[in-house]
Enzyme design. Structure first.
Site, PDB file in Angstrom:
ATOM      1  N   HIS A   1       2.275   0.869 -13.020  1.00  0.00           N
ATOM      2  CA  HIS A   1       3.040  -0.349 -13.311  1.00  0.00           C
ATOM      3  C   HIS A   1       4.523  -0.012 -13.260  1.00  0.00           C
ATOM      4  CE1 HIS A   1       3.864  -4.297 -14.986  1.00  0.00           C
ATOM      5  NE2 HIS A   1       4.735  -3.717 -15.793  1.00  0.00           N
TER       6      HIS A   1
ATOM      7  N   GLY B   1       0.780  -1.238   0.000  1.00  0.00           N
ATOM      8  CA  GLY B   1       0.000   0.000   0.000  1.00  0.00           C
ATOM      9  C   GLY B   1       0.806   1.280   0.000  1.00  0.00           C
TER      10      GLY B   1
END
Ligand code: GRF
Length: 216
Positions: A111, A14
């Site tokens: 990404h 996270g």
């Protein structure tokens, strides 16, 4: 002005979610993190979000018979919080086509490579194994094809001699934490337009959609 409500989907650490939460603490930031949803109960990011006072929900994918039913449950949670933009941030579930179609134009992913190079898992390891001299990260709109959607912005990171997947991943991650809040800001400011499968970002200086790790 009302802030854009963002829902962040996570499965693990996270840290990108936390970078968005921190950005949204700034008074002039045009978005707020309305909720964080995890498919994994033990994701450390859930505690981080909770401690930051963000609404969190754990929706275990294993409780659902198929991908779409799970995604409809996630969508119901996001809708409950009035979410207008979904930010995938280390969300480790392959999506059925339904989810990106429902959220079309309102769902971003980050990404850890310069797409379209090194799609899929272990992108940093793939960059090293390929002998790439540069890698980085990409924020893109999400489409059904994995890591395949229109690119919004990228950050370039030099691959150093002696880099391992971990050392490179750490340096890329620092750039992820710059890039994602920037792109979410642009989205909230209405600057992103998709045209012929490409993204135009209006009203930003030329070159603003490419960051370099060696520049502040
Ligand atoms: C990041 O490297 C992101 O690019 C990729 O998954 C990782 C998530 O890290 N999609 P974190 O959970 O945000 O710390």
């Amino acid at each position: 002005m009302a802030k854009l409500k963002v829902g962040v989907l996570i499965s693990g650490r996270g840290s990108n979610m936390a970078s968005l939460v921190r950005a949204a603490w700034e008074e002039d930031y045009p978005a707020e993190i309305a909720c964080v949803v995890s498919n994994a109960a033990d994701a450390p990011g859930v505690k981080i979000a909770r401690d930051a006072g963000i609404a969190t929900a754990v929706i275990p994918h294993g409780d659902y018979p198929d991908r779409e039913t799970f995604e409809r449950a996630v969508t119901a949670e996001l809708d409950k919080h009035g979410v207008r933009l979904v930010a995938l941030a280390g969300f480790m579930r392959v999506l059925s086509p339904w989810f990106p179609q429902y959220w079309q134009g309102r769902i971003l992913n980050i990404h850890p490579s310069l797409l379209p190079a090194f799609k899929g898992l272990d992108a940093q390891r793939k960059a090293i194994d390929a002998g790439a001299r540069v890698s980085g990260c990409t924020v893109h709109f999400v489409v059904p094809e994995i890591d395949g959607g229109p690119i919004v912005a990228q950050a370039a990171v030099r691959v150093l001699a002696g880099d391992t997947a971990d050392t490179l991943a750490n340096r890329i991650l620092q750039q992820e934490h710059r890039l994602y809040p920037l792109v979410v800001r642009w989205f909230a400011e209405g600057r992103l337009r998709q045209k012929d499968g490409r993204v135009e970002v209006t009203g930003v200086p030329p070159g603003a959609t490419l960051l370099f790790s060696e520049e502040p």
